[in-house]
Write a protein that holds these residues in place. Structure first.
Motif, PDB file in Angstrom:
ATOM      1  N   TRP A 516       0.823  -1.210   0.000  1.00 27.72           N
ATOM      2  CA  TRP A 516       0.000   0.000   0.000  1.00 27.72           C
ATOM      3  C   TRP A 516       0.858   1.262   0.000  1.00 27.72           C
ATOM      4  CZ3 TRP A 516      -4.802   1.467  -0.868  1.00 27.72           C
ATOM      5  CH2 TRP A 516      -5.251   2.684  -0.383  1.00 27.72           C
ATOM      6  N   GLY A 518      -0.962   4.572  -0.624  1.00 26.08           N
ATOM      7  CA  GLY A 518      -1.833   5.721  -0.392  1.00 26.08           C
ATOM      8  C   GLY A 518      -2.550   6.179  -1.645  1.00 26.08           C
ATOM      9  N   TYR A 519      -2.946   7.467  -1.654  1.00 21.91           N
ATOM     10  CA  TYR A 519      -3.747   8.040  -2.735  1.00 21.91           C
ATOM     11  C   TYR A 519      -2.886   8.930  -3.620  1.00 21.91           C
ATOM     12  CZ  TYR A 519      -8.045   6.416  -0.496  1.00 21.91           C
ATOM     13  OH  TYR A 519      -9.058   5.646   0.015  1.00 21.91           O
ATOM     14  N   ASP A 780      -7.214   5.499   4.310  1.00 25.69           N
ATOM     15  CA  ASP A 780      -5.779   5.416   4.054  1.00 25.69           C
ATOM     16  C   ASP A 780      -5.156   4.756   5.276  1.00 25.69           C
ATOM     17  OD1 ASP A 780      -3.114   5.644   3.481  1.00 25.69           O
ATOM     18  OD2 ASP A 780      -3.201   7.738   2.852  1.00 25.69           O
ATOM     19  N   SER A 803      -2.178  11.470  -0.896  1.00 28.83           N
ATOM     20  CA  SER A 803      -1.643  11.267   0.447  1.00 28.83           C
ATOM     21  C   SER A 803      -0.193  10.835   0.357  1.00 28.83           C
ATOM     22  CB  SER A 803      -2.469  10.234   1.221  1.00 28.83           C
ATOM     23  OG  SER A 803      -2.360   8.954   0.637  1.00 28.83           O
ATOM     24  N   HIS A 805       2.955   9.147   2.878  1.00 27.92           N
ATOM     25  CA  HIS A 805       3.276   8.477   4.136  1.00 27.92           C
ATOM     26  C   HIS A 805       4.685   8.853   4.565  1.00 27.92           C
ATOM     27  CE1 HIS A 805       0.245   5.143   2.801  1.00 27.92           C
ATOM     28  NE2 HIS A 805      -0.345   6.263   3.155  1.00 27.92           N
ATOM     29  N   ILE A 819       0.688  10.473   8.277  1.00 27.86           N
ATOM     30  CA  ILE A 819      -0.024  10.534   6.999  1.00 27.86           C
ATOM     31  C   ILE A 819      -0.284  12.003   6.691  1.00 27.86           C
ATOM     32  CG2 ILE A 819      -2.108   9.913   5.731  1.00 27.86           C
ATOM     33  CD1 ILE A 819      -2.443   7.556   7.639  1.00 27.86           C
ATOM     34  N   ALA A 821      -2.329  14.072   4.037  1.00 30.08           N
ATOM     35  CA  ALA A 821      -3.343  13.874   3.000  1.00 30.08           C
ATOM     36  C   ALA A 821      -4.006  15.193   2.648  1.00 30.08           C
ATOM     37  CB  ALA A 821      -4.395  12.872   3.460  1.00 30.08           C
TER      38      ALA A 821
END
Length: 1000
Positions: A516, A518-519, A780, A803, A805, A819, A821
């Motif tokens: 993963w 994020g966005y 997230d 987003s 990290h 995070i 975002a």
């Protein structure tokens, strides 16, 4: 001479007529609803939750058949009339295809019945009646079409070329149409694209048409076989000759005795239908019943394997409750050593008793104490019982795996994999919690009583069998080999395999969290793509079952296969998003495929006690090693494994390598044997489990579109909560209790800390599942488990634009996650930061982390910011304490600087109007309260007009603000609070007036 009395002749109906009637009625039902609906309610049935006419101009099936009178009623009446021919079609198709040597036609008939019932479900329970049940039944219908269509094709005799051709064509069109249909459904449901539902509807109607035409193929079958139904009317002579089928039908994949050697099928006396086809053996029904016995035995064995994995995986989350509270070695970690109980099998009389039917049955029953542990309220008592149960199942597993004849080893390896896959599947379907774990009960998602009931049924089946092929009276393998030390590599590889399965595959979404980023989302999503992990596991186990018994039964012990597994593990660890997950899927195939061969290699030594003792010791050491990569600050020697998941993974692969057939190795080549009937059972069960996993994903697919609670006044409620790894003060899973409080407080943005549960010690769980599904949030999950933090999660009702990290500087202590975002709040981009800082014992870490967080917040100045975090500092504390660094350098405001009674949770903000601040007690969910800040987003294109301290601290009573700004009244102490929660510290939320001239 009296005239001869005329006797009524038999009524003979061609089976093809039933199939033709079914086709006509089905087409008429759907087309009449479509025509009537378009004539009477066109604009209403093309309208949906996203758009209406003219963007949407063609109706969906659900809207056409279920929303309006009279088309709904016309459709339902015609479908009711059609139910008779539909059931007749299913039974006649079974009668035509059935054989005494194949169970496939019977299975297809069962699927056909379930398919028909699910059809009736989504027809008569419309989307207006209950949207969820309607969708579930429709999805079930589509899923059941997989075995129905493929099973029907398999059962169709090769000489019926027209029927086979139509079935293949219609099945291909049906399943190909699903792909664009799902794509346009996602465009409509998730991305809310106008017009997408119309395109979706074309393919939905296509599925209906292809489905009806597929079933119409039965008419070609019946015509080719000249299958008829004959009814004897009252008064008709019972000895009248029966005109048998003029077409000889040879059942597929079988050869039956000459029909003259079989007794004729009896003719019933009055009005009972007699199907005219090739006569069958009179004992066929008894034979079919007997064939169910080995299936029941097999399913019981699989369920008992599931119970083993359930009890084994429940130990670590049960014991780690104490470690979390102590933030260090608590002493209860010694319960891990309960797995070393197989050393007791070195006592020969005890070993002989365990191998007996009575002994093994008693062990099963004793292990069920681990299932009953859920009823205990004291966490320590629960741990003691689970530890005992773990010791018992470890002994039972050692007996099952080692004290068997060589021909049964492959079966035990397959059972080991099937039980493990079933436990992962049930977790996937139950919001990442095994339904029989002791940390869950009926309030927290447990189905403990049902699990116990099935466990006793499985043990009863085990005890009442005429023989137990997996428990031989004597171990026939040579003992001399064990004295040469060959048992050591097998034991180490088996321990590494058990741990690796538990560590990476016990939950379907663990591999996804490793990849993963994020966005915007560029890889798999945990709650939506976890089924792919199950499919990969099923594929690996299916390959293992496929080669068992062949000349290449140990092909998966070849070094080249180990190289494939090592390459997959490398890709899984080194890459992110879809590429990293693809490596994980290949690694899942590898692990499941080598399970039988590694078990066979370790079991072939014949030394039960020492081999299993060492294997479980390896498991315990790996359990600790994976914790030390994160919790190095709290354990002795942890510094040597600090943030070194790579070293642990290399060690896992090195240990696994000992179970492979290297050219210079002195170990033998164990033979894996699996009877053909068992192979069939395994393949069918793996297919069913894969389909059930996909069905569970579709059922759990979030149906609520995330949207803020108060879009009119542009209000944002943001909360921060440290949730203590999802274990409440009673040692039970807390995600449902968290959901209830978050729902009541109507939070739009939530920061959750201590949430990375994709580790053995936390049970490989996911705290976001139930909230994302039932409350509707974008999620997230923050830095991945292989990045060595305790985790951070962002839940948002607002779209997450992007987003990032962060791993905050941590030279002295644990890595701190953050995070960053950017959310679209009513058209305004607002940066939300969720972070967990270091502990009080590491002042340098806290200073460096605060400096980094201040930089993250200040770089977007003057854009709006909300900070939700765990910051160990006193309010207003001067440097080098984090408070002043973050507020001053980050260019943000404290939610309320006068609130001096804080230590670890803080809310900061910038560029928004704050209207309320609340502190809600934790009840017994965690050790930390829920803090909430309420803000109003300025009008799009405008900023805060007056940002002075005087304007920000215009305190107010709630009655001075509109009702939209009020927090729930039932949480006041004078109202008694709710579920143990109430406003505390101030005993009320604090409210603030909006400054004059605020542009809203």
């Amino acid at each position: 001479m009296a005239s001869r009395e005329r006797r009524p002749g038999p009524l003979v109906l061609r089976a093809a007529s039933f199939a033709r009637v079914h086709t006509y009625f089905a087409l008429t039902a759907f087309l009449s609803a479509l025509i009537v609906g378009c004539l009477l309610h066109y604009r209403k049935i093309v309208k949906n939750g996203v758009a209406g006419y003219p963007e949407e101009w063609f109706p969906s099936v659900s809207a056409t058949i279920g929303d309006w009178y009279p088309e709904r009623n016309i459709f339902q009446i015609l479908i009711a009339i059609n139910s008779g021919p539909r059931f007749v079609l299913v039974f006649m198709q079974y009668y035509l295809h059935r054989t005494a040597k194949s169970s496939v036609p019977g299975f297809v008939m069962l699927v056909g019945i379930l398919r028909t019932l699910s059809c009736g479900g989504w027809v008569y329970i419309t989307s207006n009646d209950d949207h969820d049940i309607h969708d579930v039944l429709m999805i079930a219908y589509i899923v059941l079409n997989i075995p129905w269509m493929f099973g029907s094709i398999i059962c169709t005799p090769v000489q019926y070329t027209q029927a086979r051709r139509r079935r293949r064509l219609m099945a291909s069109a049906f399943f190909i149409s699903i792909i664009p249909m799902i794509y346009f459904f996602i465009q409509h449901k998730v991305h809310r694209v106008p017009g997408a539902y119309t395109r979706y509807s074309f393919f939905e109607w296509g599925l209906i048409l292809f489905d009806i035409l597929f079933d119409s193929s039965a008419e070609l079958d019946f015509t080719a076989a000249d299958l008829k139904a004959r009814t004897l009317l009252p008064g008709a002579p019972e000895t009248e000759n029966i005109n048998h089928s003029t077409t000889e039908f040879v059942p597929i994949a079988t050869t039956e005795p000459n029909s003259s050697q079989l007794p004729k099928e009896p003719e019933n006396e009055k009005g009972t239908s007699v199907l005219e086809d090739k006569p069958r053996s009179a004992s066929y029904g008894v034979m079919g019943f007997k064939r169910l016995r080995p299936i029941a035995n097999f399913l019981s064995d699989v369920y008992l394997s599931f119970i083993f994995w359930s009890i084994f995986t429940s130990l670590t989350p049960t014991l780690f409750y104490f470690s979390v509270w102590e933030l260090g070695i608590a002493g209860q970690e010694l319960s891990l050593l309960s797995s070393l109980s197989p050393i007791l099998l070195a006592i020969t009389p005890f070993l002989e008793w365990c191998r007996s039917r009575e002994g093994r049955t008693i062990l099963h029953n004793l292990s069920f104490a681990g299932l009953y542990a859920y009823a205990l309220t004291n966490p320590l008592h629960r741990l003691l019982v689970v530890s005992f149960a773990n010791a018992v199942v470890s002994i039972g597993a050692a007996v099952d795996w080692f004290c068997v004849e060589e021909k049964a080893i492959a079966y035990q390896g397959i059972l080991m994999g099937l039980g493990f896959l079933l436990s992962s599947l049930l977790k996937h379907a139950n919001h990442a919690n095994n339904p029989v774990w002791p940390i869950v009960d009926s309030r927290s998602g447990g189905f403990n009583k049902i699990g116990i009931m099935f466990a006793y049924m499985a043990v009863l089946n085990f005890y009442m069998r005429s023989e137990i092929p997996t428990a031989s009276k004597a171990n026939t393998r040579p003992q001399a080999r064990s004295r040469g030390g060959y048992w050591l590599p097998g034991a180490i590889s088996l321990g590494s395999l058990i741990f690796t399965l538990h560590h990476l595959l016990s939950d379907s979404s663990t591999l996804i969290t490793w990849s993963w980023t994020g966005y915007p989302v560029q890889g798999p999503v945990p709650n939506l793509h976890g089924s792919l992990t199950h499919v990969a596991q099923a594929l690996g186990l299916s390959l293992a079952a496929l080669v068992a018994g062949s000349s290449n039964s140990d092909v998966f012990s070849h070094p080249l296969w180990f190289a494939y597994g090592s390459a997959s593990a490398y890709v899984m660890y080194s890459y992110k998003d879809w590429l990293g997950y693809a490596g994980g899927l290949n690694f899942a195939v590898f692990l499941m495929s080598v399970t039988p061969v590694i078990l066979a290699r370790s079991a072939s030594t014949g030394r039960v006690a020492v081999t299993c003792f060492l294997a479980w010791l390896v498991v315990c050491l790996f359990d600790l090693a994976t914790v030390w990569t994160v919790a190095y600050a709290f354990v002795p020697g942890g510094v040597y494994l600090r943030e070194r998941t790579d070293i642990v993974l290399i060690a896992q692969m090195a240990c696994l390598a000992l179970g492979f057939r290297w050219p210079a190795a002195h170990s033998g080549r164990p033979t894996l044997v699996l009877p053909k009937s068992l192979k069939s059972y395994v393949q069918h069960l793996l297919a069913i489990l894969s389909v059930l996993s996909l069905l569970a994903t579709l059922y759990r697919w979030p149906s609520i579109v995330p949207q803020p609670h108060r879009p009119g006044p542009r209000i944002v409620r943001a909360g921060i909560w440290t949730v203590h790894f999802g274990i409440d003060n009673e040692g039970r899973d807390s995600q449902r209790r968290m959901r209830d409080l978050i729902k009541d407080m109507e939070l739009d943005v939530v920061g959750l800390l201590e949430t990375d549960l994709h580790r053995v010690v936390f049970g490989n769980r996911d705290l976001t599942r139930i909230m994302a599904e039932e409350l509707g949030y974008f999620v997230d999950i923050g830095p991945a488990p292989n990045q060595h933090t305790w985790g951070a999660v962002l839940l948002s009702k607002f779209p997450i634009i992007n987003s990032t990290h962060h791993l905050l500087p941590s030279p002295d202590g644990e890595l701190a996650p953050a995070i960053e975002a950017v959310l679209d709040m009513y058209g305004t981009e607002v940066t939300v930061v969720v972070a967990h800082n270091g502990q009080e014992e590491t002042p340098l870490d806290r200073e460096l982390q605060a400096t980094e967080l201040a930089h993250i917040m200040s770089k977007s100045y003057p854009q709006p910011v909300i900070f939700l975090g765990y910051v160990v500092t006193n309010p207003l504390a001067a440097r080098p304490a984090p408070y002043d660094i973050m507020v001053t350098d980050g260019r943000v405001h404290d939610i309320d600087k006068d609130d001096w009674d804080r230590w670890c949770e803080y809310i900061f903000y910038r560029g928004l109007y704050r209207t309320a601040y609340a502190r809600v007690s934790r009840s017994t969910i965690t050790d930390t309260e829920l803090q909430i800040g309420q803000f109003v987003v300025p009008r799009h294109g405008s900023g805060v007009t007056n940002d002075t301290e005087e304007a920000r601290y215009l305190r107010a009573w709630k009655e001075e603000l509109p009702v939209d700004h009020w927090f729930p009244l039932e949480y006041y102490l004078e109202h008694g609070g709710r579920r143990g929660h109430h406003y505390h510290v101030f005993n009320t939320p604090l409210y603030y007036k909006l400054p004059e001239g605020a542009e809203l």
